[in-house]
Design a protein around this motif. Structure first.
Motif, mmCIF file in Angstrom:
data_model
loop_
_atom_site.group_PDB
_atom_site.id
_atom_site.type_symbol
_atom_site.label_atom_id
_atom_site.label_comp_id
_atom_site.label_asym_id
_atom_site.label_seq_id
_atom_site.Cartn_x
_atom_site.Cartn_y
_atom_site.Cartn_z
ATOM 1 N N MET A 162 0.809 -1.223 0.000
ATOM 2 C CA MET A 162 0.000 0.000 0.000
ATOM 3 C C MET A 162 0.841 1.272 0.000
ATOM 4 O O MET A 162 0.296 2.366 0.053
ATOM 5 C CB MET A 162 -0.920 -0.006 1.225
ATOM 6 N N THR A 163 2.188 1.167 -0.065
ATOM 7 C CA THR A 163 3.034 2.358 -0.016
ATOM 8 C C THR A 163 3.744 2.606 -1.335
ATOM 9 O O THR A 163 3.967 1.681 -2.120
ATOM 10 C CB THR A 163 4.121 2.232 1.079
ATOM 11 N N ASP A 164 4.141 3.866 -1.550
ATOM 12 C CA ASP A 164 4.886 4.230 -2.757
ATOM 13 C C ASP A 164 6.263 3.573 -2.759
ATOM 14 O O ASP A 164 6.762 3.158 -3.791
ATOM 15 C CB ASP A 164 5.043 5.750 -2.844
ATOM 16 N N VAL A 181 -6.016 -8.677 0.065
ATOM 17 C CA VAL A 181 -5.737 -7.236 0.024
ATOM 18 C C VAL A 181 -6.791 -6.599 -0.880
ATOM 19 O O VAL A 181 -7.065 -7.103 -1.966
ATOM 20 C CB VAL A 181 -4.315 -6.954 -0.519
ATOM 21 N N ASN A 226 -8.713 -4.665 -3.586
ATOM 22 C CA ASN A 226 -8.333 -4.457 -4.980
ATOM 23 C C ASN A 226 -7.832 -3.038 -5.269
ATOM 24 O O ASN A 226 -6.956 -2.855 -6.093
ATOM 25 C CB ASN A 226 -9.517 -4.799 -5.880
ATOM 26 N N LYS A 227 -8.375 -2.049 -4.554
ATOM 27 C CA LYS A 227 -7.969 -0.658 -4.821
ATOM 28 C C LYS A 227 -6.482 -0.436 -4.528
ATOM 29 O O LYS A 227 -5.857 0.437 -5.093
ATOM 30 C CB LYS A 227 -8.831 0.326 -4.022
ATOM 31 N N PHE A 228 -5.904 -1.268 -3.642
ATOM 32 C CA PHE A 228 -4.485 -1.132 -3.318
ATOM 33 C C PHE A 228 -3.596 -1.862 -4.320
ATOM 34 O O PHE A 228 -2.391 -1.711 -4.308
ATOM 35 C CB PHE A 228 -4.192 -1.669 -1.910
ATOM 36 N N LEU A 229 -4.204 -2.652 -5.191
ATOM 37 C CA LEU A 229 -3.405 -3.481 -6.095
ATOM 38 C C LEU A 229 -3.427 -3.004 -7.543
ATOM 39 O O LEU A 229 -2.774 -3.593 -8.390
ATOM 40 C CB LEU A 229 -3.898 -4.934 -6.022
ATOM 41 N N LYS A 230 -4.138 -1.915 -7.808
ATOM 42 C CA LYS A 230 -4.225 -1.404 -9.182
ATOM 43 C C LYS A 230 -2.839 -1.088 -9.744
ATOM 44 O O LYS A 230 -2.522 -1.437 -10.874
ATOM 45 C CB LYS A 230 -5.099 -0.147 -9.224
ATOM 46 N N GLU A 231 -2.003 -0.407 -8.935
ATOM 47 C CA GLU A 231 -0.678 -0.015 -9.416
ATOM 48 C C GLU A 231 0.220 -1.224 -9.641
ATOM 49 O O GLU A 231 0.982 -1.261 -10.594
ATOM 50 C CB GLU A 231 0.001 0.957 -8.434
ATOM 51 N N GLU A 232 0.122 -2.223 -8.751
ATOM 52 C CA GLU A 232 0.938 -3.435 -8.917
ATOM 53 C C GLU A 232 0.578 -4.132 -10.222
ATOM 54 O O GLU A 232 1.456 -4.560 -10.968
ATOM 55 C CB GLU A 232 0.738 -4.398 -7.735
#
Length: 153
Positions: free
Chosen positions: A47-49, A73, A75-81
């Motif tokens: 969840m961190t940059d 986890v 889904n909103k926290f995994l968009k970038e991954e």
């Protein structure tokens, strides 16, 4: 009946022995083994940059690896991954294991052992060592005295 073992389970245990000792390792690392991992991020680091930056760095250098994501986890926290995985053409799979809990949020892994020593992101201490409250000079004059070693007489 104490367990839900089937006849097949008993036969398998009899032929091959009980479950492998690395079963716990597989549960912790989303189904893979520690020896295959490039980088493992905790749920908090996902969840961190900083966690994202380290993951991207690892993906750049390991484009043949695959990404395993903890299905617990949000889904909103995994968009970038997932976007990073797409950027580097790395396949990803969401792993949801209802029977075991892990603090691992994502793992970049191979299908074979690479035996990388440091797979976790070190939690670095920010800036300089923190002073305890009694060591901290409070006023500007106290700081000046502290810097120049002047004693109060």
């Amino acid at each position: 009946m104490m367990s839900n073992k089937s006849v097949d389970d008993y036969l398998t245990d009899g032929i091959y022995g009980t479950r492998l000792p690395k079963d716990d390792e597989r549960k912790q690392f989303l189904g893979t083994l520690r020896e295959r991992i490039v980088i493992a991020l905790t749920i908090g680091q996902v969840m961190t940059d900083k966690g994202l930056g380290k993951l991207e760095e690892a993906m750049k250098n390991n484009t043949q690896a695959k990404l395993l994501i903890n299905g617990h986890v949000a889904n909103k926290f995994l968009k970038e991954e997932k976007a990073l995985a797409d950027k580097y053409h790395i396949p990803y799979t969401t792993i949801t294991d209802e029977e075991s809990e892990t603090d691992i949020g994502a793992v970049l892994t191979y299908d074979y052992a690479i035996d990388k020593e440091d797979i976790f992101i070190k939690e670095e201490v920010e800036n300089e060592p923190k002073l305890s409250p009694e060591d901290k000079p409070t006023s500007f004059i106290a700081k000046l005295k502290h810097w120049f070693g002047a004693s109060e007489k």
